[in-house]
Design an enzyme around this catalytic site. Structure first.
Site, short mmCIF file in Angstrom:
data_model
loop_
_atom_site.label_atom_id
_atom_site.label_comp_id
_atom_site.label_asym_id
_atom_site.label_seq_id
_atom_site.Cartn_x
_atom_site.Cartn_y
_atom_site.Cartn_z
N SER A 23 0.80 -1.22 0.00
CA SER A 23 0.00 0.00 0.00
C SER A 23 0.83 1.27 0.00
O SER A 23 0.34 2.33 -0.35
CB SER A 23 -0.94 0.00 1.20
OG SER A 23 -0.20 -0.01 2.40
N LYS A 79 -12.24 -0.97 3.84
CA LYS A 79 -11.71 -0.24 2.69
C LYS A 79 -12.74 -0.22 1.57
O LYS A 79 -13.77 0.44 1.69
CB LYS A 79 -10.34 -0.80 2.30
CG LYS A 79 -9.29 -0.41 3.34
CD LYS A 79 -7.92 -0.99 3.16
CE LYS A 79 -6.99 -0.45 4.25
NZ LYS A 79 -6.02 -1.42 4.73
N HIS A 126 -6.07 -4.13 0.22
CA HIS A 126 -6.15 -3.10 -0.82
C HIS A 126 -6.53 -3.68 -2.17
O HIS A 126 -6.32 -3.04 -3.20
CB HIS A 126 -4.82 -2.34 -0.92
CG HIS A 126 -4.60 -1.38 0.20
ND1 HIS A 126 -5.15 -0.11 0.21
CD2 HIS A 126 -3.91 -1.51 1.36
CE1 HIS A 126 -4.79 0.51 1.32
NE2 HIS A 126 -4.06 -0.32 2.04
C1 PLP Z 1 -5.65 -1.75 6.18
C2 PLP Z 1 -4.88 -2.98 6.27
C3 PLP Z 1 -5.02 -3.85 7.35
C4 PLP Z 1 -5.87 -3.51 8.55
O1 PLP Z 1 -7.22 -3.57 8.22
P1 PLP Z 1 -8.30 -3.12 9.33
O2 PLP Z 1 -9.54 -3.85 8.96
O3 PLP Z 1 -8.42 -1.64 9.22
O4 PLP Z 1 -7.75 -3.54 10.64
C5 PLP Z 1 -4.33 -5.05 7.32
N1 PLP Z 1 -3.53 -5.37 6.29
C6 PLP Z 1 -3.35 -4.54 5.23
C7 PLP Z 1 -2.46 -4.94 4.11
C8 PLP Z 1 -4.01 -3.32 5.19
O5 PLP Z 1 -3.82 -2.49 4.17
#
Ligand code: PLP
Length: 417
Positions: free
Chosen positions: A186, A245, A214
């Protein structure tokens, strides 16, 4: 140590963060998350910062579904799942996730951070090995630490090094080997080479896990993630991802995998057994978001068109970008203070961006990570692109050479969201 000394130590640490210019400020929004947002202290802005890839965070039918679930089932579950926290809706959400991603089953958590904290410890013992990409998300790094398995790290997206680490892991024990990667990195906007990873996994008889936070909802046919993009759905053993997301942006995470993996996590996953069930509103909203995402090629097309438009215009304007094939488009500035001044200037121009510097990305590779969204319009993008050019000119930044020290990230500590 005296209590007073402890608090003095904290003050010292906080001062150090401020002195290093690394203090993180939180802007307050007074509007829903969308293509345009209102900031409490600065008015309306074009939003290039959210993980709201499909624009579902304020979608009326997602909100209606969340309200409906809340009306039927109340505000909160006030229980973990196995005591009295499971509704029919929870089960249906897990079925929806598994159907969407093409796995046997799925299990939800309060967040993907918890899913990653849960997944390793019950599945792998001291004889087993985890081989992890060096840029994997912080929650994977923490989850791996909680397991007793031997740990190996390969240089990010470096398949030669992955092979080397697999050879070492094989030589040093005969338990199961699990290769773990983010589906999308990301901070850089690159996809993992999941096809090549699965080939190596075949060669070494290893399991594969991908954290697709992502990617779920936006990458691959139907937005079904990197396993479908690389046509390796049946070869990937475990997918972890988020409901926070593309899939509505609220809260919740999950593991989607083969039945025995999900069954064991339900019995032994500590963040599952010792933490509250998702609220009805989160479950209802997420189910509707998955329904829309699976049928929303138009949103994904707009998202990817935005990414291409932004990439090509910014490249033509002389900015150095990193990443490819993903709506994360990092604009490289190298020096942290330059990235900070650019972000401040862009904010004045009504474009909301956040600069990233060490320790989220390596020293000398500061950047403004932009993220496209289906909630943005072409006009938003054109305004943002002009603002980037004007801001760079105002600050006397030589666009082509601003990031001369910048290259794709080779080290880091597991980036931010
Ligand atoms: C955003 C993200 C997380 C965390 O996700 P949440 O549901 O907000 O805890 C974990 N791994 C990756 C690769 C992320 O981008």
């Amino acid at each position: 140590m005296h209590r007073t000394d402890f608090y003095e130590r904290l003050e010292g640490t906080l001062e150090g963060i401020r002195d290093d210019g690394l203090w993180k400020h939180e802007h307050e929004l007074t509007s829903p998350q969308s293509g345009e947002i209102s900031l409490a202290d600065a008015g309306t802005h074009i939003n290039l910062c959210a993980n709201n890839y499909l624009g579902l965070a304020d979608d009326p039918s997602v909100i209606a579904a969340a309200k409906d679930a809340m009306d039927r089932l109340g505000h909160g579950m006030a229980s973990v799942r196995f005591i009295c926290g499971t509704t029919e809706d929870h089960r249906l959400l897990e079925n929806d996730i598994a159907d969407y991603l093409g796995t046997d089953a799925a299990i939800t958590f309060a967040a993907c951070f918890d899913a990653n904290a849960a997944v390793f410890e019950p599945l792998l013992g001291a004889d087993d090995a985890i081989v992890s990409d060096s840029l994997n998300h912080a929650s994977i790094i923490d989850g791996v630490r909680l397991s007793k398995a031997r740990r190996y790290r390969f240089a990010t997206r470096d398949m030669t090094d992955l092979r080397t680490q697999l050879e070492v892991a094989r030589a040093e024990g005969d338990g199961a080997i699990l290769i773990v990667t983010d589906g999308v990195f990301s901070m850089d906007g690159y996809l993992a080479d999941l096809g090549a990873i699965c080939e190596l996994a075949d060669e070494f008889d290893a399991l594969v896990m991908v954290d697709d936070c992502h990617a779920t909802g936006l990458i691959g046919p139907g937005g079904r993630g990197t396993p479908t993009h690389f046509d390796v759905v049946d070869r990937v053993d475990i997918v972890t991802s988020t409901l926070g997301k593309a899939l509505g942006g609220a809260m919740g995470g999950f593991v989607a995998a083969r039945q025995p993996i999900v069954d064991l996590l339900r019995q032994r996953g500590r963040p599952y057994l010792f933490s509250n069930a998702l609220s009805p509103a989160h479950v209802g909203g997420a189910r509707e978001a998955i329904r829309i995402a699976s049928a929303s090629d138009d949103r994904r097309d707009r998202l990817m068109r935005h990414a291409e438009r932004f990439r090509s215009a910014m490249t033509a304007a002389g900015f150095e970008l990193t990443g490819a094939g993903h709506p994360i488009v990092p604009v490289m500035f190298g020096d942290a203070t330059v990235a900070v001044s650019m972000a401040e200037r862009l904010l004045e121009f009504g474009v909301y961006v956040t600069p990233f510097s060490f320790p989220v990305v390596p020293h000398g590779q500061a950047r403004i990570r932009t993220q496209m969204s289906a909630a943005l319009t072409d006009e938003h993008l054109d305004t943002a692109i002009s603002a980037f050019m004007q801001a760079a000119d105002d600050l006397g930044i030589d666009r082509a050479n601003a990031a001369s020290s910048a290259e794709p990230t080779k080290s880091g500590n597991g980036g931010a969201r």
